[in-house]
Design a protein around this motif. Structure first.
Motif, mmCIF file in Angstrom:
data_model
loop_
_atom_site.group_PDB
_atom_site.id
_atom_site.type_symbol
_atom_site.label_atom_id
_atom_site.label_comp_id
_atom_site.label_asym_id
_atom_site.label_seq_id
_atom_site.Cartn_x
_atom_site.Cartn_y
_atom_site.Cartn_z
ATOM 1 N N GLU A 49 1.284 -4.503 -2.690
ATOM 2 C CA GLU A 49 0.525 -5.432 -1.857
ATOM 3 C C GLU A 49 1.356 -6.693 -1.653
ATOM 4 N N SER A 57 -6.190 -4.991 6.651
ATOM 5 C CA SER A 57 -6.457 -3.964 5.655
ATOM 6 C C SER A 57 -7.883 -3.439 5.745
ATOM 7 N N LYS A 254 -5.757 -5.524 -3.825
ATOM 8 C CA LYS A 254 -5.437 -4.119 -4.071
ATOM 9 C C LYS A 254 -5.701 -3.741 -5.527
#
Length: 378
Positions: A49, A57, A254
């Motif tokens: 990330e 995203s 993430k």
């Protein structure tokens, strides 16, 4: 008396599952965060990330602007600030689009937006066979969420049916339902969870109760639900201040997204080499699974964290064209324009005289490694 072969296999599989442990190794540097998921000290998933700027995203929620209606496709292009215009189909507007649309039009910095939200009726729902030109017009501002990230020349795929996913609960603004995961088999547990969540849901919110919620007490579910409500309602400040295209909020990082989807009792350790990210993860786990907060550990050794846990070595050996398996056997993985090709080679094991057993063994090793490679290479 010797156990039947099937029973032995079942016993070995059960023993493997019981002994399987998962470690999450988080390497934070100035440009990116790398996350390695290890199972029994073997790399099975690698995510990266960027820590510089914002990428578009899955899960991100935007206030977008309708740019062009496409009647032939029953869809529209939407500007969310990307160079490539995003795409939303009529069927992805959601049943309660009219409620979201009314809220966008009425919210402002000088009003009681909580009062406005509570008094908007979720209905009438959109017709299943409706036309997008009867709902959207160019220049209209709408709240949208990314469901598929941009790729090549195509922009993001969007939905206007907003959801905020937690570990145990998915929050649904302007919805009227509470549903429970079908994977929870106990009818009593389903009723308990449904009754509990309905009792704590604010007005004009629905929810999906995830499998992970099974057995969770009211304090855990209430804390997570309130954090999701707070995240959604905090976005109203941006919505009220400006009517221009903007990011309202992102999914979790993430790292926390991986934890949300994968965290279970088999996780033994989470190692992080950055104090800020360590606190973020620790706080998140204390919210979704308080009993596992102790597994989060701050890595302070001088050696790079990926070197210490042998992630670097495994990355080098796992992403090349030739991937060794066991006892001389190897895979050759090639990517053509149309597909991936995986060739299984016996290598030095071909000298084994028992050819049938040799082939069987190699294919067993290859099946396990190919599954790992598919996951590693996404």
């Amino acid at each position: 008396m010797k156990a039947p072969h099937g029973a032995q296999t079942k016993f070995l599989s059960l023993k493997f599952l019981m002994e399987s442990v998962k470690d999450l190794i988080v390497d934070v540097n100035s440009t990116e965060v790398s996350i390695a998921l290890m199972e029994n000290h073997k790399l099975i998933e690698l995510n990266k990330e960027s820590s510089q700027g914002h990428s578009f995203s899955v899960g991100d929620v935007y206030l977008g602007k309708v740019k062009k209606i496409l009647p032939a496709l029953n869809a529209a292009f939407v500007d969310i600030g990307d160079e490539k215009e995003a795409f939303v189909h009529y069927l992805d507007l959601g049943l309660y689009f009219n409620a979201f649309d009314e809220f966008v039009k009425r919210v402002n910095p000088n009003s009681d937006n909580h009062g406005i939200y509570k008094h908007i009726k979720p209905g009438p729902i959109l017709e299943k066979e409706g036309r997008i030109e009867n709902v959207l017009t160019p220049g209209q501002m709408i709240i949208v969420q990314i469901v598929k990230e941009p790729i090549s020349t195509k922009g993001s795929r969007l939905t206007a049916e907003i959801s905020l996913a937690g570990r145990n609960i998915v929050l649904l603004p302007f919805a009227e339902k509470v549903s429970v995961s079908q994977k929870i088999s106990s009818k009593e547990e389903k009723r308990r969870l449904e009754t509990l969540v309905k009792s704590i849901l604010p007005k004009n919110y629905g929810a999906i109760i995830r499998t992970a919620a099974e057995g969770k007490n009211s304090a855990v579910l209430d804390a997570e639900l309130m954090s999701l409500v707070e995240k959604w309602e905090d976005s109203w400040k941006k919505l009220a201040r400006s009517k221009g295209v903007q990011l309202l909020f992102t999914e979790y990082s993430k790292t926390t997204t991986i934890l949300r989807d994968l965290l279970n009792d088999s996780f033994s350790n989470i190692y992080v080499n950055n104090e800020t990210i360590y606190e973020e993860i620790r706080k998140y786990i204390s919210l979704i699974s308080p009993e596992q907060e102790k597994i989060v550990k701050l890595y302070k050794d001088k050696a790079p964290i990926f070197d210490h846990f042998e992630v670097t070595r495994q990355i080098k050996s796992s992403f090349g064209k030739v991937v060794p398996i066991k006892q001389g056997a190897y895979l050759v993985i090639e990517h053509t324009e149309a597909l991936h090709v995986i060739d299984v080679n016996s290598g030095i094991r071909s000298k084994n005289k028992e050819q049938e057993q040799n082939t069987f063994d190699i294919n067993c090793y290859a099946a396990e490694e190919i599954a790992r490679q598919l996951r590693l290479r996404d």
